[in-house]
Design a protein around this motif. Structure first.
Motif, short mmCIF file in Angstrom:
data_model
loop_
_atom_site.label_atom_id
_atom_site.label_comp_id
_atom_site.label_asym_id
_atom_site.label_seq_id
_atom_site.Cartn_x
_atom_site.Cartn_y
_atom_site.Cartn_z
N GLY A 253 1.03 -1.05 0.07
CA GLY A 253 -0.07 -0.04 -0.02
C GLY A 253 0.40 1.19 0.19
O GLY A 253 0.78 1.93 -0.97
N PRO A 260 -4.94 1.83 -5.43
CA PRO A 260 -5.41 0.66 -4.68
C PRO A 260 -5.42 -0.38 -5.38
O PRO A 260 -4.92 -1.70 -4.85
N ALA A 263 -1.91 -1.66 -5.30
CA ALA A 263 -1.49 -1.85 -3.72
C ALA A 263 -1.55 -3.64 -4.15
O ALA A 263 -1.43 -4.33 -3.17
#
Length: 450
Positions: A253, A260, A263
């Motif tokens: 992250g 996202p 991530a």
């Protein structure tokens, strides 16, 4: 140090529980195992029957969630099926570095807060604090003023001494921070194209086997049997949905600020070494939330982003949505919400992903972006207190940035962390933040913000 080996018969008993949680019909087989175990003449016969029952478990019919809980990345994203991928704007590098440092510091403080009571019942944590006039929790634990009768049934976690307020000199070694540093090393060594095999190789060359636990230790031993990911996660690994992958999420992250989806994908590559299904989703959920915390300002929105990257019909998704519903309905305090969460998910092991992710969600929601309140709730909730404190601390630390974190929690760390990982011992959090920022810039060069 006393060496604790994983006994095959103990693994088998955990597998009965895991198979039942996956919805498989194990009751009859489990009863037969208990009968045979009691009749075993010696260890050799017990191990023979253990092997027989492992074989019988592998041919059981899949549970009802099999179709809705895939372990392949494309299928996970397809099953998540959000209405749209969130869109994020550009970020200022100085702001990103401050937020990355906030993540490191927040993770360390939350982990350190939870260390003395790791694995202890929520009720006992409250008794401990009330007995010394410190309920609700609002500072690092201390042994001062705690009456001896509190320790009749339970006592501190074995690593408690260095985490008590009166003894803190820095962030002591903990696996919750070791994995963050280890994954930074993976990013530095292998770059954006790193593979699960690269991560596993780093484990084998960097982590002693007795420094890894549950799913990670089984995966490690499977690698020594020459299995490769994802088989390292799948072969006789009853811990495959426990919290181990979820605590490895943060670095992915931190190096994907505002992205996202990236991530979650990086987290997936890491998770499949040791986990399947909800064990994978836990790491993806947390990594996506951390990435979203760089640009979003509302805790509930951040949770919703993380939720959008895991399968909508999974057991983990159901637990997160249940926790959200408690908060959204109003009328609950953190404690009353935890009563409901414990009633519904308390059947899981205290190191499982699902119950702990629900607790993390509750601590974030009721903490409302306040760092102290959030990490204290994460620890007051019980179960895997150091892991949950670390995860919540990381998310809120990124949200607020290092400059805004309370010195009450950060100053005792003295900008220093201890570890047995080569090249990281006595690192400063300033150094770790700068190294992480370089990787965020490096990984962003190949990423796409959808």
């Amino acid at each position: 140090m006393r060496i604790t080996w994983i006994k095959p018969e103990e693994l088998l008993e955990h597998e009965f529980t895991q198979a039942q949680e996956e919805g498989k019909q194990v009751e009859e087989l489990r009863a037969q195992w208990q009968e045979m175990k009691e009749q075993a003449r010696d260890l050799a016969q017990l191990r023979h029957w253990t092997e027989t029952f492992w074989q019988r478990l592998t041919v059981l019919e899949p549970g009802p969630w099999e179709r809705d809980e895939p372990s392949e990345l494309a299928a996970i994203f397809a099953a998540a099926a959000p209405e749209r991928w969130p869109s994020f704007g550009d970020l200022d590098p100085a702001q990103v570095e401050d937020k990355i440092k906030g993540g490191w510091l927040g993770r360390a403080a939350g982990c350190l807060l939870g260390k003395p009571v790791e694995g202890k019942p929520r009720s006992w944590i409250r008794t401990l604090l009330e007995a010394s006039g410190r309920w609700p929790l609002s500072d690092y634990f201390t042994a001062q003023g705690v009456p001896e009768e509190v320790f009749r049934e339970y006592t501190w976690h074995r690593s408690y001494v260095e985490a008590l307020k009166e003894n803190i000199v820095c962030m002591p070694e903990d696996d919750d921070l070791n994995y963050s540093m280890l994954n930074l090393h993976v990013a530095e060594q292998f770059g954006p194209g790193f593979t699960p095999e690269d991560v596993l190789q780093t484990w084998l060359t960097t982590l002693p086997v007795l420094q890894v636990f549950t799913a990670e230790r089984v995966a490690y031993l499977n690698a020594l049997r020459l299995l490769e990911p994802p088989e390292t996660a799948r072969f006789r690994n009853p811990y495959r949905e426990w919290i181990g992958a979820q605590i490895r999420a943060d670095l992915w992250g931190w190096i994907a600020p505002g992205n996202p989806r990236l991530a979650a994908e990086l987290a997936y590559r890491d998770a499949i070494i040791s986990h399947t299904k909800n064990g994978i989703y836990g790491e993806m959920f947390v990594a996506a939330m951390i990435a979203a915390s760089f640009t979003l300002t509302e805790i509930r929105d951040i949770i919703q982003v993380g939720l959008s990257f895991i399968p909508a019909k999974s057991r983990l998704s159901e637990a997160i949505r249940f926790t959200l519903s408690l908060y959204d309905a109003g009328g609950h305090s953190f404690e009353s919400a935890m009563d409901k969460i414990s009633e519904r998910y308390g059947r899981y092991h205290w190191v499982h992903t699902i119950n702990n992710a629900a607790l993390v969600t509750a601590a974030l929601l009721f903490g409302k972006g306040d760092f102290e309140r959030s990490i204290c709730y994460a620890v007051m909730g019980g179960w895997d207190t150091d892991c949950n404190g670390a995860t919540v601390g990381s998310i809120v630390g990124v949200l607020l940035g290092a400059a805004a974190l309370p010195q009450k929690w950060i100053a005792p760390l003295n900008n220093r962390i201890r570890t047995s990982l080569q090249g990281f011992d006595n690192s400063s959090f300033d150094q770790l933040a700068r190294r992480t920022l370089l990787q965020a810039e490096r990984f962003d060069s190949i990423s796409t913000k959808e």
